[in-house]
Motif scaffolding. Structure first.
Motif, mmCIF file in Angstrom:
data_model
loop_
_atom_site.group_PDB
_atom_site.id
_atom_site.type_symbol
_atom_site.label_atom_id
_atom_site.label_comp_id
_atom_site.label_asym_id
_atom_site.label_seq_id
_atom_site.Cartn_x
_atom_site.Cartn_y
_atom_site.Cartn_z
ATOM 1 N N ASP A 1 -8.142 8.660 -0.415
ATOM 2 C CA ASP A 1 -8.798 9.821 0.408
ATOM 3 C C ASP A 1 -8.448 10.913 -0.029
ATOM 4 N N SER B 1 -4.080 3.925 -0.285
ATOM 5 C CA SER B 1 -5.331 4.329 0.097
ATOM 6 C C SER B 1 -5.291 5.764 0.644
ATOM 7 N N ASP B 2 -4.239 6.337 1.275
ATOM 8 C CA ASP B 2 -4.153 7.891 1.878
ATOM 9 C C ASP B 2 -4.350 8.538 0.318
ATOM 10 N N GLU C 1 -7.911 1.135 4.642
ATOM 11 C CA GLU C 1 -7.260 2.205 5.572
ATOM 12 C C GLU C 1 -5.868 1.694 6.190
ATOM 13 N N ASP C 2 -5.987 0.499 7.027
ATOM 14 C CA ASP C 2 -4.837 -0.026 7.602
ATOM 15 C C ASP C 2 -4.184 -1.206 6.932
ATOM 16 N N ALA D 1 -10.903 4.237 -0.142
ATOM 17 C CA ALA D 1 -10.006 4.465 0.969
ATOM 18 C C ALA D 1 -10.159 3.729 2.176
ATOM 19 N N ALA D 2 -11.319 4.094 2.592
ATOM 20 C CA ALA D 2 -11.894 3.590 3.997
ATOM 21 C C ALA D 2 -11.449 2.054 3.922
ATOM 22 N N MET E 1 -13.211 7.926 -1.445
ATOM 23 C CA MET E 1 -13.095 7.937 -0.175
ATOM 24 C C MET E 1 -13.483 6.574 0.533
ATOM 25 N N ASP E 2 -14.653 6.153 0.103
ATOM 26 C CA ASP E 2 -14.972 4.813 0.603
ATOM 27 C C ASP E 2 -14.072 3.593 -0.005
ATOM 28 N N ASN F 1 1.004 -1.130 0.121
ATOM 29 C CA ASN F 1 -0.049 -0.097 0.100
ATOM 30 C C ASN F 1 0.860 1.153 -0.118
ATOM 31 N N MET G 1 -12.426 -2.995 -2.047
ATOM 32 C CA MET G 1 -12.448 -1.658 -2.054
ATOM 33 C C MET G 1 -13.164 -1.080 -3.118
ATOM 34 N N SER H 1 0.736 6.633 0.394
ATOM 35 C CA SER H 1 0.124 5.267 0.000
ATOM 36 C C SER H 1 -0.872 5.510 -0.838
#
Length: 216
Positions: free
Chosen positions: A65, A61-62, A95-96, A91-92, A88-89, A6, A108, A59
């Motif tokens: 977002d 995902s970031d 996220e981790d 990415a959420a 944004m969804d 990521n 995703m 990253s």
């Protein structure tokens, strides 16, 4: 298991920016046939803002977002909030995550589609970007369920996105400005479906490059 880091996902984001900027005129032309013609301009504005603000070590995902936030809050028309919500969804959902493989990428896209359908009631067949996004997501989900190769499934997804985009040409628009045209909206691609195809293919190309680097 095939996956990419990521944290190493910035090249995917740059592929997305390039795809939109290089196709600004095309998207404007498609939108101008049955819409107000500003889709290419608005998308290019949002992606250019994102590129300027993107941090050096972002990253995947970031970055999604950040991109989604810019599109949602700073880009006019209906597509800013639509793509903002999708990204944004997406990415959420990651996220981790340290690694992104086929099951997570499928999740995703599914999260992005679910988020979109929470604000727009469009379904497959309504001549919107859902006609591109759903078959792409469905291809990924089937690949994940069958434990297929991530790289091979990404290539199949690119074809599914194209077919979804092209299917909108024979549809009558049910949402947006073009819906007022009724039968006259038939015979033209949907601009959102076209930009969604570009973005999904750009994501796939960026991911394929990272996967090839991981296996080298």
């Amino acid at each position: 298991m095939e996956a990419f880091k990521n944290a190493a996902g910035k090249p995917i984001l740059l592929h997305m920016v390039k795809a939109i900027r290089e196709n600004k005129a095309f998207l404007g032309e498609v939108d101008g046939l049955i819409g107000d013609g500003d889709h290419g301009m608005n998308m290019a504005k949002g992606f250019t803002l994102f590129e300027k603000r993107m941090s050096e070590e972002v990253s995947f995902s970031d970055g999604l977002d950040q991109l989604g936030t810019i599109l949602f809050s700073e880009i006019g028309g209906s597509m800013g909030p639509i793509y903002g919500t999708i990204f944004m969804d997406m990415a959420a959902a990651a996220e981790d995550a340290e690694d992104i493989g086929l099951p997570l990428f499928a999740a995703m896209l599914e999260a992005g589609l679910t988020g979109l359908q929470g604000i727009v009631e469009a379904q497959v067949g309504d001549k919107t970007l859902v006609d591109t996004l759903f078959p792409a997501m469905d291809t990924l989900k089937h690949g994940a369920e069958e434990a297929a190769s991530f790289a091979d499934t990404l290539k199949t997804m690119k074809t599914a996105a194209e077919r979804g985009r092209d299917s909108t040409k024979d549809m009558v628009a049910k949402f947006g400005r073009s819906s007022r045209l009724g039968e006259r909206s038939r015979g033209v691609l949907d601009a959102g479906a076209a930009s969604c195809c570009l973005l999904l293919q750009a994501m796939a190309d960026g991911m394929l490059e990272l996967l090839e680097g991981e296996s080298a």
